[in-house]
Write an enzyme that holds these catalytic residues in place. Structure first.
Site, mmCIF file in Angstrom:
data_model
loop_
_atom_site.group_PDB
_atom_site.id
_atom_site.type_symbol
_atom_site.label_atom_id
_atom_site.label_comp_id
_atom_site.label_asym_id
_atom_site.label_seq_id
_atom_site.Cartn_x
_atom_site.Cartn_y
_atom_site.Cartn_z
ATOM 1 N N ALA A 121 -8.415 6.361 2.135
ATOM 2 C CA ALA A 121 -8.121 7.096 0.909
ATOM 3 C C ALA A 121 -9.098 8.257 0.749
ATOM 4 O O ALA A 121 -10.184 8.266 1.337
ATOM 5 C CB ALA A 121 -8.198 6.164 -0.290
ATOM 6 N N GLY A 156 -7.022 2.503 3.143
ATOM 7 C CA GLY A 156 -5.676 2.756 2.653
ATOM 8 C C GLY A 156 -4.690 3.027 3.756
ATOM 9 O O GLY A 156 -3.496 2.732 3.626
ATOM 10 N N GLU A 184 -13.745 -0.862 3.063
ATOM 11 C CA GLU A 184 -14.102 -0.623 1.665
ATOM 12 C C GLU A 184 -15.455 -1.200 1.271
ATOM 13 O O GLU A 184 -16.157 -0.638 0.414
ATOM 14 C CB GLU A 184 -13.007 -1.198 0.747
ATOM 15 C CG GLU A 184 -11.707 -0.425 0.743
ATOM 16 C CD GLU A 184 -10.771 -0.811 1.873
ATOM 17 O OE1 GLU A 184 -9.638 -0.295 1.909
ATOM 18 O OE2 GLU A 184 -11.161 -1.646 2.734
ATOM 19 N N GLU A 186 -3.615 -0.279 4.947
ATOM 20 C CA GLU A 186 -2.749 -0.856 3.917
ATOM 21 C C GLU A 186 -1.364 -0.219 3.937
ATOM 22 O O GLU A 186 -0.342 -0.903 3.810
ATOM 23 C CB GLU A 186 -3.404 -0.685 2.545
ATOM 24 C CG GLU A 186 -4.648 -1.553 2.385
ATOM 25 C CD GLU A 186 -5.441 -1.226 1.138
ATOM 26 O OE1 GLU A 186 -5.861 -2.153 0.444
ATOM 27 O OE2 GLU A 186 -5.650 -0.008 0.865
#
Length: 284
Positions: free
Chosen positions: A91, A134, A157, A137
């Site tokens: 992200a 992300g 993360e 994901e």
């Protein structure tokens, strides 16, 4: 003294200014194309300088293109990729670093990032290079992943003082089991494409040097040769297994199976098999 440009010079100057303005405008964050057959929509993340870092504006565009493809009757399957070099390296930290809890909670930050899971048509993730945070994901939101041997999956993360927020901790457990999910979430373990295939994170791993996008499109074109109703019902049945107890899942599967006997494609498929010919699907 005021300098007056001749008309031709003024026109060229205006054109150069216009060209500069156009060149500085943001390019689409998601590029769209079709397979040679025209039946597969190919959506390519397009932030190469940021290694396809994911952001809310990118997801706004991605969601819009996914909805278009889902509503387009000529599209029978979708390939989501970042290209042949990188899928998405996480992200966009610049978007996240200054957020406060109240803002993130009130605006449901990341809530719109999971709309991909609502798309009814089959989606194949084509992963090369990094699929981090992300990006990992997002890849897991697709129906299954085709990756290169050198692809890299990770949930880093914890190195930023947070945990996955886009489904990483939940989907990893389903795909690779609790122990391996804990390993990735708690230690920032990086998983190669080869390991991803061995673990069940990826369904197919290409040969070294083979185009992952071409392979994913080939697989998607194979899906596109079947009837749309059966393909969507199959996707619904498999996804239900993630949420329902076994008895309820079996009941749903059986009802979908029985419902397909009301379709023209079931009659055509079984007749074609009995008559030893290729079926002609009508998607009805």
């Amino acid at each position: 003294m005021m300098l007056t440009l001749r008309p031709a010079v003024a026109a060229r100057t205006a054109f150069r200014q216009y060209a500069r303005a156009m060149s500085t405008q943001a390019e689409p964050m998601v590029l769209t194309s079709r397979s040679e057959s025209g039946k597969v929509a190919i959506l390519t993340l397009n932030r190469p300088k940021a290694l396809n870092a994911l952001s809310t504006p990118l997801f706004d565009q991605l969601n819009a293109e996914l909805e278009k493809a889902d509503a387009d009757e000529s599209v029978r399957a979708i390939v989501l990729t970042g290209g042949e070099k990188v899928f998405a390296a996480g992200a966009d930290i610049k978007e996240m670093k200054d957020k406060q809890f109240a803002e993130a909670y009130k605006n449901n930050f990341l809530g719109t990032w999971a709309k991909l899971a609502d798309i009814r048509k089959p989606i194949i993730g084509a992963v090369a290079g990094y699929a981090l945070g992300g990006g990992c994901e997002l890849a897991m939101m697709t129906d299954f992943i085709v990756c290169t041997p050198k692809a890299v999956f990770a949930q880093p993360e914890i190195t930023l003082g947070i945990i996955p927020g886009g489904g990483g901790s939940q989907r990893l457990v389903t795909l690779i089991g609790k122990g391996r999910a804990m390993d990735m979430v708690l230690t920032n373990r990086k998983v190669s494409g080869v390991e991803a295939g061995q673990w069940g994170l990826a369904s197919r791993v290409t040969e070294d040097g083979q185009s992952v996008v071409e392979e994913a499109v080939k697989v998607a074109d194979g899906i596109a040769k079947f009837g749309v109703v059966a393909a969507q019902a199959g996707k619904e049945a498999v996804n239900a297994a993630l949420e329902l107890p076994l008895a309820q899942g079996l009941r749903l599967e059986r009802r979908l199976f029985q419902a397909l006997f009301a379709t023209a494609d079931q009659k055509e498929g079984m007749a074609a098999f009995a008559e030893k010919r290729k079926p002609t699907w009508t998607d009805n």
